[in-house]
Motif scaffolding. Structure first.
Motif, short mmCIF file in Angstrom:
data_model
loop_
_atom_site.label_atom_id
_atom_site.label_comp_id
_atom_site.label_asym_id
_atom_site.label_seq_id
_atom_site.Cartn_x
_atom_site.Cartn_y
_atom_site.Cartn_z
N ASN A 104 -59.96 -67.25 19.87
CA ASN A 104 -59.70 -66.07 20.69
C ASN A 104 -61.05 -65.41 20.91
N SER A 105 -61.82 -65.95 21.84
CA SER A 105 -63.21 -65.52 22.04
C SER A 105 -63.49 -65.29 23.51
N LEU A 106 -64.55 -64.55 23.76
CA LEU A 106 -64.98 -64.28 25.12
C LEU A 106 -66.19 -65.16 25.43
N ALA A 107 -66.00 -66.13 26.31
CA ALA A 107 -67.08 -67.03 26.70
C ALA A 107 -67.96 -66.36 27.74
N GLN A 108 -69.25 -66.46 27.54
CA GLN A 108 -70.25 -66.04 28.53
C GLN A 108 -70.69 -67.33 29.22
N ILE A 109 -70.43 -67.46 30.50
CA ILE A 109 -70.73 -68.68 31.23
C ILE A 109 -71.82 -68.40 32.26
N ALA A 110 -73.00 -68.95 32.00
CA ALA A 110 -74.10 -68.83 32.95
C ALA A 110 -73.96 -69.97 33.96
N VAL A 111 -73.91 -69.63 35.23
CA VAL A 111 -73.80 -70.62 36.30
C VAL A 111 -75.22 -70.81 36.84
N ASN A 112 -75.72 -72.03 36.69
CA ASN A 112 -77.12 -72.31 36.98
C ASN A 112 -77.29 -73.29 38.14
N SER A 113 -78.41 -73.14 38.80
CA SER A 113 -78.90 -74.12 39.77
C SER A 113 -80.28 -74.49 39.27
N GLY A 114 -80.40 -75.68 38.70
CA GLY A 114 -81.65 -76.04 38.06
C GLY A 114 -81.90 -75.12 36.89
N ARG A 115 -83.08 -74.49 36.87
CA ARG A 115 -83.43 -73.56 35.79
C ARG A 115 -83.13 -72.10 36.15
N THR A 116 -82.53 -71.88 37.32
CA THR A 116 -82.25 -70.53 37.79
C THR A 116 -80.78 -70.18 37.53
N THR A 117 -80.54 -69.06 36.86
CA THR A 117 -79.17 -68.57 36.66
C THR A 117 -78.76 -67.79 37.89
N LEU A 118 -77.72 -68.27 38.56
CA LEU A 118 -77.23 -67.62 39.78
C LEU A 118 -76.33 -66.43 39.46
N THR A 119 -75.48 -66.60 38.45
CA THR A 119 -74.59 -65.53 38.02
C THR A 119 -74.13 -65.85 36.61
N THR A 120 -73.67 -64.84 35.93
CA THR A 120 -73.06 -65.01 34.62
C THR A 120 -71.68 -64.40 34.68
N VAL A 121 -70.68 -65.13 34.21
CA VAL A 121 -69.31 -64.64 34.20
C VAL A 121 -68.79 -64.69 32.77
N GLN A 122 -67.77 -63.93 32.52
CA GLN A 122 -67.15 -63.97 31.20
C GLN A 122 -65.65 -64.19 31.35
N LEU A 123 -65.12 -64.95 30.41
CA LEU A 123 -63.71 -65.31 30.47
C LEU A 123 -63.23 -65.59 29.05
N PRO A 124 -62.06 -65.04 28.67
CA PRO A 124 -61.53 -65.34 27.34
C PRO A 124 -61.16 -66.82 27.22
N VAL A 125 -61.29 -67.34 26.02
CA VAL A 125 -60.86 -68.70 25.70
C VAL A 125 -59.88 -68.60 24.54
N TYR A 126 -58.70 -69.20 24.73
CA TYR A 126 -57.62 -69.10 23.73
C TYR A 126 -57.23 -70.48 23.24
N GLY A 127 -56.89 -70.54 21.97
CA GLY A 127 -56.35 -71.77 21.42
C GLY A 127 -55.58 -71.47 20.15
N ALA A 128 -54.39 -72.02 20.03
CA ALA A 128 -53.57 -71.82 18.85
C ALA A 128 -53.96 -72.81 17.76
N ALA A 129 -53.71 -72.43 16.52
CA ALA A 129 -53.98 -73.34 15.39
C ALA A 129 -52.79 -74.28 15.22
N TYR A 130 -53.11 -75.50 14.92
CA TYR A 130 -52.10 -76.53 14.63
C TYR A 130 -52.48 -77.18 13.31
N SER A 131 -51.48 -77.54 12.53
CA SER A 131 -51.80 -78.24 11.28
C SER A 131 -52.26 -79.64 11.62
#
Length: 132
Positions: A104-131
């Motif tokens: 249950n975390s907030l991912a910071q996603i840098a969208v790059n073109s080569g070595r240049t970051t065009l934008t950074t977006v954030q989006l939660p990432v979810y996953g349940a625990a399984y035995s």
């Protein structure tokens, strides 16, 4: 009066800088018009909607992503890119090494073109625990 104008100008400059540094919150989608508030682990059917305007109006041929903010062993990888209207759809796979604990975390996603970051977006990432 001059001092007050300089103070206001400095405050606006700081506010603009702080706002520009804040990652944009975007939506995840299935590519069929359904939006989700986050990405789900163990999925390869989701995409991140990024406005084409944030990429300079088109999808660069060397687009890549760099992801941070996730627990160790949790990954978001770029599979392909398509466009839909005024959005780029970054089709991703979300995987993790172990399903023993929740994600249950907030991912910071840098969208790059080569070595240049065009934008950074954030989006939660979810996953349940399984035995295991």
């Amino acid at each position: 009066m001059k001092k007050m104008l300089l103070t206001v100008a400095a405050a606006l400059s700081l506010a603009t800088t702080a706002f520009a540094a804040t990652p944009a919150t975007v939506y995840a989608t299935d590519g069929n018009g359904n939006q989700f508030d986050g990405l789900y682990t163990e999925s390869s059917w989701m995409a991140v909607e990024v406005p084409l305007a944030d990429l300079g109006g088109r999808v660069p041929s060397n687009l890549s992503i760099a992801v941070s903010g996730l627990p160790e062993g949790t990954y978001v990888t770029l599979d392909s890119v398509s466009t839909q209207g005024s959005y780029a759809l970054l089709h991703v796979s979300v995987t993790r090494d172990s399903t023993a604990s929740n994600v249950n975390s907030l991912a910071q996603i840098a969208v790059n073109s080569g070595r240049t970051t065009l934008t950074t977006v954030q989006l939660p990432v979810y996953g349940a625990a399984y035995s295991e």
